[in-house]
Design an enzyme around this catalytic site. Sequence first.
Site, short mmCIF file in Angstrom:
data_model
loop_
_atom_site.label_atom_id
_atom_site.label_comp_id
_atom_site.label_asym_id
_atom_site.label_seq_id
_atom_site.Cartn_x
_atom_site.Cartn_y
_atom_site.Cartn_z
N ASP A 1 46.97 45.33 37.38
CA ASP A 1 47.17 46.55 36.66
C ASP A 1 48.63 46.92 37.01
O ASP A 1 49.22 46.55 37.93
CB ASP A 1 46.37 47.79 36.97
CG ASP A 1 46.34 48.81 36.14
OD1 ASP A 1 46.95 48.49 34.92
OD2 ASP A 1 46.04 49.95 36.52
N ARG B 1 53.75 49.89 33.07
CA ARG B 1 54.83 50.75 33.75
C ARG B 1 55.72 49.84 34.33
O ARG B 1 56.91 50.30 34.29
CB ARG B 1 54.18 51.39 35.11
CG ARG B 1 53.19 52.45 34.33
CD ARG B 1 52.24 52.93 35.48
NE ARG B 1 51.00 52.26 35.45
CZ ARG B 1 50.17 51.99 36.35
NH1 ARG B 1 50.32 52.77 37.47
NH2 ARG B 1 49.21 51.28 36.34
N HIS C 1 53.73 42.29 30.53
CA HIS C 1 52.44 41.49 30.42
C HIS C 1 53.09 40.00 30.42
O HIS C 1 52.31 38.96 31.24
CB HIS C 1 51.97 41.44 28.97
CG HIS C 1 51.08 42.74 28.81
ND1 HIS C 1 50.51 43.47 29.84
CD2 HIS C 1 51.07 43.52 27.83
CE1 HIS C 1 49.93 44.65 29.32
NE2 HIS C 1 50.22 44.74 28.00
N ARG D 1 43.74 49.89 22.59
CA ARG D 1 45.22 50.08 22.79
C ARG D 1 45.83 49.70 21.36
O ARG D 1 45.32 49.65 20.47
CB ARG D 1 45.73 49.17 23.82
CG ARG D 1 45.36 49.40 25.28
CD ARG D 1 46.16 48.42 26.01
NE ARG D 1 45.82 48.88 27.41
CZ ARG D 1 46.40 48.62 28.67
NH1 ARG D 1 47.40 47.76 28.28
NH2 ARG D 1 45.97 49.01 29.80
N LEU E 1 39.84 24.85 43.13
CA LEU E 1 39.50 26.40 43.11
C LEU E 1 39.02 26.69 41.65
O LEU E 1 39.33 25.72 40.61
CB LEU E 1 41.23 26.74 43.01
CG LEU E 1 41.24 28.11 42.41
CD1 LEU E 1 40.94 29.21 43.55
CD2 LEU E 1 42.84 28.60 42.28
N GLU F 1 34.89 43.83 49.89
CA GLU F 1 35.93 44.81 50.38
C GLU F 1 36.89 44.91 49.45
O GLU F 1 37.42 44.22 48.59
CB GLU F 1 36.71 43.92 51.69
CG GLU F 1 35.65 43.52 52.81
CD GLU F 1 35.13 44.68 53.41
OE1 GLU F 1 35.76 45.79 53.55
OE2 GLU F 1 34.04 44.62 54.00
C1 IPE Z 1 41.95 47.29 33.60
O1 IPE Z 1 42.99 47.66 33.30
C2 IPE Z 1 41.74 45.91 33.00
C3 IPE Z 1 42.55 45.00 33.12
C4 IPE Z 1 43.55 44.87 34.19
C5 IPE Z 1 42.48 43.95 32.06
P1 IPE Z 1 43.52 49.20 32.59
O2 IPE Z 1 44.85 49.34 32.83
O3 IPE Z 1 43.30 49.08 31.04
O4 IPE Z 1 42.35 50.02 33.03
P2 IPE Z 1 42.06 51.70 32.95
O5 IPE Z 1 41.44 51.77 31.58
O6 IPE Z 1 43.39 52.50 33.04
O7 IPE Z 1 41.17 52.16 34.08
C1 IPE Z 2 47.26 45.49 32.97
O1 IPE Z 2 48.54 46.17 32.78
C2 IPE Z 2 47.20 44.46 32.11
C3 IPE Z 2 46.16 44.82 30.85
C4 IPE Z 2 45.41 45.71 30.90
C5 IPE Z 2 46.07 43.98 29.88
P1 IPE Z 2 48.67 47.60 32.05
O2 IPE Z 2 49.12 47.28 30.57
O3 IPE Z 2 47.45 48.58 32.22
O4 IPE Z 2 49.72 48.53 32.77
P2 IPE Z 2 49.95 49.79 32.79
O5 IPE Z 2 48.56 50.29 33.66
O6 IPE Z 2 50.00 50.59 31.56
O7 IPE Z 2 51.16 50.07 33.47
MG MG Z 3 46.74 49.72 33.24
#
Ligand code: IPE
Ligand code: IPE
Ligand code: MG
Length: 255
Positions: free
Chosen positions: A26, A30, A43, A77, A137, A210
């Site tokens: 995640d 940002r 990404h 999204r 792996l 964990e």
């Molecule tokens: C969770 O990320 C799913 C992935 C990393 C693919 P999000 O950034 O979409 O999660 P929420 O919805 O904010 O919890």
């Molecule tokens: C995680 O990064 C990747 C996916 C969910 C595909 P985000 O796209 O959720 O990034 P933030 O949380 O908006 O920074």
């Molecule tokens: Mg996110």
Amino acid sequence: MPQGPSLTREISETGSIPQHIAIIMDGNGRWAQSRYMPRIAGHKQGAEAVRSVIKACIERGVTYLTLFAFSSENWRRPADEVTSLMQLFLAALEQEITKLHENGIRFKVIGDISKFDPKIIESIHTGEQLTANNTRLTFTIAANYGGRWDIMQAVRKMVAQSKDLPLNFEEENFAQYLSMSYAPEPDLFIRTGGEYRISNFLLWQLAYTELYFTNTLWPDFDEHEFELAIQSYQQRERRFGRTSEQLQIVLSAEG
Ligand code: IPE
Ligand code: IPE
Ligand code: MG
């Protein structure tokens, strides 16, 4: 390796290196936005972090790595972000599969891929078949995955396939239908990006995993960050409901 006994039941071998690491990657958006770049640039940079984590897993002897790439909720999204993510996924599949295979990596995808473009589905199947016998792996991508979806599809399969199933069926009868039944339950869960939630990732399988959370954004997650997560894991005592003293007895008997 087939799924071992449920971690919630047995005193399993909990070595100093996690056998299975599951990661919610995640913070890509940002990372990009803080650089005045479009979210998709985050990404793309995130794909680099995937490469370094695969390398780190191989170096440290981790045998299962599972990455959450697209959740069943991520369809919410903006359409252009979803489309770009799909294009990136397809490009990565086409570019990386041979390299994964050359490195002895087995590639798997979990999730409802029936909603994806046929080209992506085909690349997934080709990649899974090509790498099926690799053992160094097991690298799993969770795509259009949701923990509740997984449990529901397992229930549906179990009911459809076992007409004579006794009503008092056990955990093991059920768990074999989950989409990750080929892997042991994760030892270590990592979430980057500073959120403290599971976001419908592996709900059943994380029962005794964990948990490790870091504010580091996924594109910045490198081998050093990976080491910090391993170090944190190594300081944990996995008691599975028992007392510390009980574990010491088991460990000294094994010793
Ligand atoms: C969770 O990320 C799913 C992935 C990393 C693919 P999000 O950034 O979409 O999660 P929420 O919805 O904010 O919890
Ligand atoms: C995680 O990064 C990747 C996916 C969910 C595909 P985000 O796209 O959720 O990034 P933030 O949380 O908006 O920074
Ligand atoms: Mg996110």
